[in-house]
Design an enzyme around this catalytic site. Structure first.
Site, PDB file in Angstrom:
ATOM      1  CD  GLU A  50      -2.975   1.409   2.191  1.00 44.11           C
ATOM      2  OE1 GLU A  50      -3.277   0.428   3.419  1.00 44.11           O
ATOM      3  OE2 GLU A  50      -3.524   1.995   2.360  1.00 44.11           O
ATOM      4  NE  ARG A 274       3.891  -7.110  10.511  1.00 44.54           N
ATOM      5  CZ  ARG A 274       2.744  -6.418   9.049  1.00 44.54           C
ATOM      6  NH1 ARG A 274       2.520  -6.954   8.363  1.00 44.54           N
ATOM      7  NH2 ARG A 274       2.829  -5.283   9.523  1.00 44.54           N
ATOM      8  CE  LYS A 284       3.194   0.074   4.812  1.00 45.43           C
ATOM      9  NZ  LYS A 284       2.097  -0.011   3.457  1.00 45.43           N
TER      10      LYS A 284
END
Ligand code: ATP
Ligand code: MG
Length: 576
Positions: A50, A274, A284
């Site tokens: 994204e 992850r 982020k």
């Protein structure tokens, strides 16, 4: 969820090379290839960031998996921007992400955007409405949450769930046409409000949002949710294996549901763990806060775990890829030691970084018996790990700088560097013995006077006498000045999120994460060092020229110190 294969179909995908260590992702892909799950369709993956921030090292793991695995099967990888949140997304991020993926060493087959598919997604939404599988809901966001229920209680049906198809079609088209205010209505999939999986309780597909999109401008005032956009985008691109991190595992049934209802290309989602690293934040959203609150000097601050920050710090793409490969993939989340990342960094820099001499905290040494005005050129090895790197000449003269730490007027026990009466070796130079010191008014030693032994040129005594230490130096009159930025961990806690009640990760910032040394002294061969070039300052660590440098005003970042705690830990545990 298989495509119809005829026996004559032959998979065009090559099997993975035997030499690579296997992992469950590759095993699944290999199985799908051998069972002809996708017939003749080539293996296709995507990396779907994204564009709401800069990529961090967690993304490097996903990139290596997405591109690396496709490569193993002679497949292709798209870079797809998952740009369905216009309020948080920017062109700056789109550009930095492309630069970072390339820097890491990967190139995409196609550059795609979820926003390329907005028209198609809208058409498919209409189809689901016509099929009675989606409806327009007038509940507010808060009510939707209330009706959803909890993990232990089923949800309640929305009062709008049984709207007539024609009314749903009309309302949805009017949502798109901008007839209703932001947040007034949503389009929801009609699945099962009692499903044990909360994601299946009539998830929202579209919300009304008047926000300018970085690509589609003001064309749309309804935006697809992640769940509605992601799988369908995968399917449009014929993605065979859609790898993502574990938090999406609960979304998989929904991913499959949409694809099945639409009868489109059956992309397959597979989750992996992850990446998490001690002393490091990989989110982020939180990194953006550090930037916005000016806790760091932007996304590319060398203390940031962003790929652009790490690049500026001096990390190599090879070091990051080797680290990611060593970490591997798993089906459960864990945490990796920062020391392990630094180990792979040192291992790579050791091979490629030229050695130079630099003095960070200078102390003047005067060699009283060395002829005034004489300059010799010491022959220095550029890289002991790489014979082809050759040698260079380093000027040696009567006045030198050594590191303040390499002199003690009163040496503690076990200290073998320079002190009054002690003889040491100057790297590539001579043996010197300290005879006297000059002090300032505060009683600090500001100059050390020594004598050299001309017979020890090159660093060995013909009579075979030994010294216990070798120190580095820079000729005072030839030295160039530089600013050196010494970095420590950005957070002082192993888990930066572990904060006291009422506090958050900001409280765990390390106040000593940056020390600026204004007047370091470097050997003159560095005068024209280009931004981005990496060196080992002998005995000190690895350093990289910062883009803030100007000719005559160099700035270096310390990439990492030499000490390798990780190698020690490994040795202790009988590893590598
Ligand atoms: P963040 O929370 O930092 O914003 P994200 O998951 O929201 O991360 P995206 O841009 O949506 O970031 O992620 C792009 C891809 O990178 C996704 O497939 C995601 O699973 C993967 N990814 C993100 N962070 C990590 C991580 N720490 N380890 C492994 N993969 C990650
Ligand atoms: Mg995200």
């Amino acid at each position: 969820m298989t495509t119809s294969n005829s026996a004559a179909d032959v998979a065009v995908n090559a099997p993975p090379p035997e030499s690579r260590p296997s992992n469950f992702l590759r095993d699944i892909m290999a199985e799908d290839v051998s069972s002809n799950r996708y017939g003749k369709a080539p293996i296709q993956t995507r990396f779907p960031p994204e564009p709401n921030g800069y990529l961090h090292i967690g993304h490097a793991k996903a990139i290596c998996i997405d591109f690396g695995l496709a490569d193993d099967f002679c497949g292709k990888t798209n870079l797809r921007f998952d740009d369905t949140n216009p309020e948080k997304e920017e062109t700056e991020y789109v550009e930095s992400i492309q630069e970072d993926v390339r820097w890491l060493g990967f190139d995409w087959e196609r550059l795609c955007y979820a926003s390329d598919y907005f028209d198609q997604l809208y058409e498919w939404a209409l189809k689901l409405i016509r099929d009675g599988k989606a409806y327009v809901c007038d509940l507010t966001a808060e009510q939707v949450r209330e009706y959803r229920g909890t993990l232990t209680e089923p949800g309640k049906n929305s009062p709008y769930r049984n709207r007539a198809i024609a009314e749903n079609l009309d309302l949805f088209q009017r949502m798109k046409a901008g007839e209703f205010p932001d947040g007034a209505r949503t389009l929801r999939a009609k699945i099962d409000m009692a499903s044990p999986n909360l994601n299946m309780r009539d998830p929202v597909m579209y919300r009304i949002l008047r926000a300018e999109h970085h690509r589609t401008g003001n064309k749309w005032c309804i935006y697809a949710t992640y769940d509605w956009a992601h799988g369908q985008s995968d399917s449009i691109e014929n993605v065979t294996h859609s790898m993502c991190s574990l938090e999406f595992a609960d979304h998989q049934p929904l991913y499959n549901w949409f694809i099945e209802q639409l009868g489109i290309f059956p992309s397959r989602q597979i989750e992996f763990d992850r990446l998490a690293i001690t002393y490091t934040l990989l989110s982020k959203r939180k990194l953006l806060r550090l930037v916005n609150e000016k806790r760091v000097a932007g996304w590319t601050d060398p203390r940031m775990p962003t790929l652009s920050g790490m690049r500026r710090r001096g990390y190599t793409p090879e070091a990051i890829r080797n680290f990611v490969a060593a970490v591997g993939v798993s089906r459960t989340n864990g945490i990796v030691e920062l020391a392990m990342l630094e180990h792979f960094l040192r291992e790579d820099l050791n091979k490629r970084a030229p050695r130079v001499m630099a003095v960070l905290k200078p102390l003047k040494v005067v060699i009283d018996n060395y002829p005034k005005g004489q300059v010799e050129e010491a022959e220095a090895v550029n890289n002991p790990e790489d014979a082809s790197a050759g040698t260079r000449k380093v000027p040696f003269s009567r006045e030198l700088y050594i590191e303040q730490d390499d002199f003690r007027e009163v040496p503690p026990k076990g200290y073998y560097r320079l002190s009054p009466g002690r003889e040491v070796r100057l790297r590539y130079g001579y043996f010197i013995t300290c005879n006297s010191v000059v002090k300032n008014d505060a009683g600090e030693v500001v100059e050390v006077h020594c004598a050299y032994d001309p017979a020890t040129k090159g660093g060995n005594a013909p009579d075979g006498r030994k010294v216990k230490s070798t120190i580095h130096w820079v000729s005072a009159s030839h030295a160039i000045d530089a600013e050196v930025r010494i970095y420590e961990n950005l957070f002082s806690k192993e888990d930066p999120n572990d904060a006291a009640a009422g506090q958050d990760f900001i409280a765990n910032l390390n106040p000593h994460s940056l020390e600026v040394i204004a007047n370091a002294k470097l050997e003159p061969s560095l005068a024209k060092a280009a931004p981005g070039s990496r060196y080992q300052f002998e005995r000190l660590g690895y350093f990289c020229v910062d883009p803030d440098s100007q000719l005559g005003k160099l700035v270096f970042n310390r990439t990492v110190a030499l000490k390798d705690t990780w190698a020690k830990v490994e040795k202790k545990h009988g590893g590598r």
